[in-house]
Design a protein around this motif. Sequence first.
Motif, short mmCIF file in Angstrom:
data_model
loop_
_atom_site.label_atom_id
_atom_site.label_comp_id
_atom_site.label_asym_id
_atom_site.label_seq_id
_atom_site.Cartn_x
_atom_site.Cartn_y
_atom_site.Cartn_z
N GLY A 43 32.22 -58.27 -17.61
CA GLY A 43 30.75 -58.32 -18.06
C GLY A 43 30.86 -56.92 -16.32
N ARG A 44 31.79 -57.63 -15.24
CA ARG A 44 31.86 -56.76 -13.97
C ARG A 44 32.46 -55.31 -14.10
NH1 ARG A 44 28.04 -57.98 -10.86
NH2 ARG A 44 27.63 -59.76 -10.29
N GLN A 45 33.53 -55.55 -14.86
CA GLN A 45 34.49 -54.26 -15.04
C GLN A 45 33.66 -53.18 -16.18
OE1 GLN A 45 38.20 -54.84 -16.77
NE2 GLN A 45 38.96 -55.80 -15.13
N GLY A 46 32.84 -53.87 -17.20
CA GLY A 46 32.59 -53.28 -17.41
C GLY A 46 31.37 -51.98 -16.99
N ILE A 47 30.53 -53.12 -16.26
CA ILE A 47 28.56 -52.46 -15.63
C ILE A 47 29.91 -51.13 -14.34
CG2 ILE A 47 28.97 -54.10 -13.35
CD1 ILE A 47 25.86 -52.41 -15.63
N ASN A 48 31.02 -51.42 -13.58
CA ASN A 48 31.90 -50.11 -13.36
C ASN A 48 31.96 -49.53 -13.56
OD1 ASN A 48 31.31 -52.36 -10.84
ND2 ASN A 48 32.76 -53.49 -11.23
N LEU A 49 32.63 -49.16 -14.80
CA LEU A 49 32.89 -48.41 -16.45
C LEU A 49 31.44 -47.32 -16.24
CD1 LEU A 49 35.76 -49.93 -18.39
CD2 LEU A 49 36.16 -48.07 -16.51
N PHE A 50 30.72 -48.45 -16.57
CA PHE A 50 29.23 -47.19 -17.03
C PHE A 50 28.82 -47.63 -15.64
CE2 PHE A 50 24.49 -47.94 -16.03
CZ PHE A 50 24.18 -46.91 -17.39
N LYS A 51 28.44 -47.24 -14.50
CA LYS A 51 28.17 -46.64 -13.30
C LYS A 51 29.45 -45.34 -13.31
CE LYS A 51 26.03 -50.56 -10.97
NZ LYS A 51 26.52 -51.33 -10.19
N ASN A 52 30.33 -45.02 -13.69
CA ASN A 52 31.55 -44.17 -13.06
C ASN A 52 31.62 -43.27 -14.42
OD1 ASN A 52 32.42 -44.87 -10.78
ND2 ASN A 52 33.84 -46.74 -11.76
N GLY A 71 26.94 -60.90 -21.57
CA GLY A 71 26.01 -59.18 -22.05
C GLY A 71 25.34 -58.79 -21.54
N PHE A 72 23.96 -60.51 -21.72
CA PHE A 72 22.85 -60.26 -21.48
C PHE A 72 22.60 -58.85 -19.73
CE2 PHE A 72 21.57 -63.56 -23.76
CZ PHE A 72 20.94 -62.89 -25.14
N GLU A 73 23.39 -60.30 -19.13
CA GLU A 73 23.40 -59.27 -17.69
C GLU A 73 23.82 -57.76 -17.26
OE1 GLU A 73 24.02 -63.60 -15.39
OE2 GLU A 73 25.66 -62.70 -15.98
N LEU A 74 24.79 -57.55 -18.08
CA LEU A 74 24.84 -55.86 -17.99
C LEU A 74 23.94 -55.28 -18.80
CD1 LEU A 74 28.64 -55.13 -19.37
CD2 LEU A 74 26.66 -53.77 -20.33
N ALA A 75 23.64 -55.64 -19.91
CA ALA A 75 22.70 -54.84 -20.83
C ALA A 75 21.37 -54.89 -19.81
CB ALA A 75 22.25 -55.45 -22.01
N ILE A 85 20.20 -45.35 -23.42
CA ILE A 85 22.28 -45.20 -23.99
C ILE A 85 21.80 -46.79 -24.75
CG2 ILE A 85 22.49 -46.68 -21.86
CD1 ILE A 85 25.51 -45.31 -22.72
N PRO A 86 22.12 -47.11 -26.12
CA PRO A 86 22.11 -47.89 -27.07
C PRO A 86 23.22 -49.18 -26.34
CG PRO A 86 23.12 -46.60 -28.13
CD PRO A 86 22.54 -45.78 -26.98
N VAL A 87 23.15 -50.27 -26.43
CA VAL A 87 23.53 -50.93 -26.27
C VAL A 87 23.68 -52.46 -27.31
CG1 VAL A 87 24.29 -53.29 -25.34
CG2 VAL A 87 23.08 -51.40 -23.68
N ILE A 107 17.65 -54.59 -26.77
CA ILE A 107 19.05 -54.18 -27.33
C ILE A 107 19.43 -53.35 -28.82
CG2 ILE A 107 21.09 -55.60 -28.06
CD1 ILE A 107 20.66 -55.24 -25.42
N ASP A 108 19.54 -53.30 -28.89
CA ASP A 108 19.58 -51.87 -30.46
C ASP A 108 20.00 -52.69 -31.45
OD1 ASP A 108 19.61 -48.89 -30.86
OD2 ASP A 108 21.41 -49.65 -32.20
N SER A 109 21.52 -53.53 -31.51
CA SER A 109 21.38 -54.22 -32.38
C SER A 109 22.82 -54.99 -32.12
CB SER A 109 22.47 -53.29 -33.36
OG SER A 109 22.30 -53.47 -34.91
N TYR A 110 23.05 -55.82 -33.20
CA TYR A 110 23.92 -57.21 -32.57
C TYR A 110 24.74 -57.34 -34.15
CZ TYR A 110 21.51 -60.67 -35.38
OH TYR A 110 20.41 -61.02 -36.48
#
Length: 280
Positions: A43-52, A71-75, A85-87, A107-110
Amino acid sequence: MQIDLKELKQVTVLYVEDDDVIRAQTLSVFEKIFKKVYVGKDGRQGINLFKNHQDELDVIVTDLNMPKMTGFELAEEVHKVSKYIPVIFTTAFTDEESLIKAITLNIDSYVTKPLKIQDLTSTILKSVKNSKENRNLYKTTKALANEMLSTKKDYGQLKDNCELLEKEVSFYKFLAEHFIASIKLDKFGIIENISNQFSNIYKYSLMDLKNKPINSITPNAANIQKKMLEAIKVKEAVGFNEKFITADNEELEFHNILYPLYENKDNYASGYMLYQSLER
């Protein structure tokens, strides 16, 4: 849903998955069908990639249960920056508590594991289309509001309110009700109101339609009911083409966007707004 490979080639995805095997297998497919894929191991890498790369991204696909950041925290972090942006969650969990929490986070879907690539890509494409429809409606009604404000001096107070509510889609939906063909329905699909544009196009007055079911003016009420349930499930607008019948018994087909309304404090849908594009 039939998958259009050309549409997939226009989509940029952020994919976050901590399982090395699942990540490698899914990424090998994603890189072949999508325009671009950014991948994170947690999740940490995910949020950094999102910000960039947030200006490039069309959708985020993330595992639910991950180390460092779930995933909840990332969303939650993503929605602080962008609610459009859909998650999409990929998860092996199907317990009711997790799914309810996903709904409260918009959340858009799962998609449950083991992943089926066709189901996942179909969900991604549908979510991206819904997101673009929401953004287009926002831009259209915002432009309409700006045009009104620039031509009428007595809208000074409204301009102040517009600036305060600029990020609230509900404000622009209100404007759309007055300048776009639209119908307001209660939670059972009973007509409560129609816009002036709808009246002009279909030749009905409000008294002609008030308190009548939507199936009184469409030959395919079952499809409308299906879209109402779909809108409640995803808590987002859904788009579709449908025919409606004029007072002169003529059938007109337009593209429609159906929004669930949440006007009460109980978090349940109180009704719907149906907007029509005037381009057939």
